[in-house]
Design an enzyme around this catalytic site. Structure first.
Site, PDB file in Angstrom:
ATOM      1  N   CYS A  81       0.813  -1.288   0.211  1.00 27.44           N
ATOM      2  CA  CYS A  81      -0.641   0.111   0.184  1.00 27.44           C
ATOM      3  C   CYS A  81       0.390   1.682  -0.218  1.00 27.44           C
ATOM      4  CB  CYS A  81      -1.016   0.301   1.012  1.00 27.44           C
ATOM      5  SG  CYS A  81      -2.313   0.876   0.647  1.00 27.44           S
TER       6      CYS A  81
ATOM      7  N   HIS B 255      -3.596  -4.790   0.678  1.00 26.73           N
ATOM      8  CA  HIS B 255      -3.436  -5.589   2.216  1.00 26.73           C
ATOM      9  C   HIS B 255      -3.242  -6.752   2.037  1.00 26.73           C
ATOM     10  CE1 HIS B 255      -2.091  -1.150   3.979  1.00 26.73           C
ATOM     11  NE2 HIS B 255      -2.891  -1.020   3.577  1.00 26.73           N
TER      12      HIS B 255
ATOM     13  N   GLU C  51      -1.498  -8.607   3.705  1.00 28.21           N
ATOM     14  CA  GLU C  51      -1.612  -8.915   5.151  1.00 28.21           C
ATOM     15  C   GLU C  51      -2.327  -9.308   6.205  1.00 28.21           C
ATOM     16  OE1 GLU C  51      -2.011  -4.792   5.722  1.00 28.21           O
ATOM     17  OE2 GLU C  51      -1.129  -5.767   4.569  1.00 28.21           O
TER      18      GLU C  51
END
Length: 240
Positions: A105, A208, A210
Site C-alpha cells: 500500500c 493489504h 496481510e
C-alpha cells in the site's frame, strides 16, 4: 536458519506502531519478523539492510509530495517526514544490495517515489469516475478486481490473470519509476502492483495482503514468495 524479515514500523504519539497482521503473515510464511523503527540515518539504514534477509515495507500515512517535486494539495493526508526519509533510504539501500522487498500500500507508493516515480496525491486527480479505493467494509474483505499482467513476477506467484483484493488507499502511482513496471491494475486503470526485473525480488502491491493472509491463499502466497526469495534459491522463476 529461518530468514530474518524486517518490517518497517511507524511512530504514533511517541510509541512504535506496527499492525500485528504483518508479523503474523511473516510468521506464517516461515520468517522471523523484526519490527524496525524509522531512523533516517544512513549508517543505521545500511546496518539494518545488512542484518535482514528481506523486507516488508508496511502501509500507513501519505508520502510527502516534496519527495517527487510537488506542493501539497488539499486532499493530502498526514505525512511523517522521518518515516519518509527512512523508508526511501532503506528501499534504495536494499535495491543496491539486491535484498528482497515486498512493499504494501503506502509501501508501494514510497517504493515508486524512492526509485524516481511520482504519485497522484488523491485518486480523484487520476479520474473522477474511479472505483471505491477506500472500502467501507472490514479490511479482510475483498473489494474489487485486480488484473495481472502475464509473464510478470506477480503472475508467476499467483498463476492467475485476475484476483479480488481489499482496497484501503487514496493515493496512487502517477509516473512509474525507471526500472519498475506495472504488473497489475484495477479495472479503472489505477496501478495495483509494480515490480522490478533487475532485482532478485522487488514487488509492490497497492492492497493489504496481510489483512487477508489468514484466510486467503493468494494473499498468503505473496509472503511465501518473499520468504522463498530470501533463501539460497532466490526469487520464484519468471517467464521471459
Amino acid at each position: 536458519m529461518l530468514p530474518k524479515v524486517g518490517i518497517t514500523a511507524s511512530v504514533f504519539e511517541g510509541k512504535l506502531a506496527l499492525n500485528e497482521q504483518y508479523v503474523k503473515a511473516a510468521l506464517m510464511a516461515g520468517a522471523v519478523p523484526y519490527a524496525v523503527p524509522p531512523i533516517p540515518d544512513p549508517r543505521t539504514i545500511e546496518q539494518y539492510v545488512r542484518e535482514m534477509d528481506g523486507w516488508i515495507v508496511s502501509g500507513g500515512a501519505d508520502v510527502d509530495p516534496v519527495h517527487y517535486g510537488e506542493q501539497p494539495l488539499p486532499e493530502l493526508g498526514p505525512v511523517l517526514p522521518d518515516r519518509d526519509r527512512f523508508e526511501i533510504g532503506l528501499i534504495r539501500e536494499a535495491a543496491k544490495k539486491n535484498v528482497p522487498v515486498i512493499a504494501v500500500c503506502r509501501g508501494l507508493q514510497v517504493l515508486n517515489v524512492a526509485l524516481g516515480g511520482s504519485l497522484y496525491q488523491d485518486v480523484r486527480h487520476y479520474r473522477s469516475d474511479h472505483l471505491q479505493h477506500q472500502q467501507k467494509s472490514a479490511p479482510h474483505i475483498a473489494s474489487h478486481a485486480v488484473e495481472i499482467v502475464p509473464h510478470s513476477l506477480l503472475h508467476s506467484i499467483l498463476n492467475k490473470s485476475e484476483i479480488r483484493t481489499n482496497s484501503l488507499h487514496h493515493q496512487s502511482v502517477k509516473s512509474v519509476a525507471p526500472g519498475l513496471f506495472v504488473s497489475a491494475r484495477a479495472p479503472d486503470g489505477v496501478v495495483e502492483a509494480v515490480e522490478s526485473r533487475s532485482h532478485r525480488f522487488v514487488l509492490g502491491v497497492q492492497w493489504h495482503p496481510e489483512a487477508m493472509a489468514a484466510a486467503d491463499d493468494d494473499a498468503m502466497k505473496l509472503f511465501l514468495a518473499l520468504t522463498d526469495a530470501c533463501g539460497p534459491n532466490g526469487n520464484p522463476s519468471i517467464e521471459p
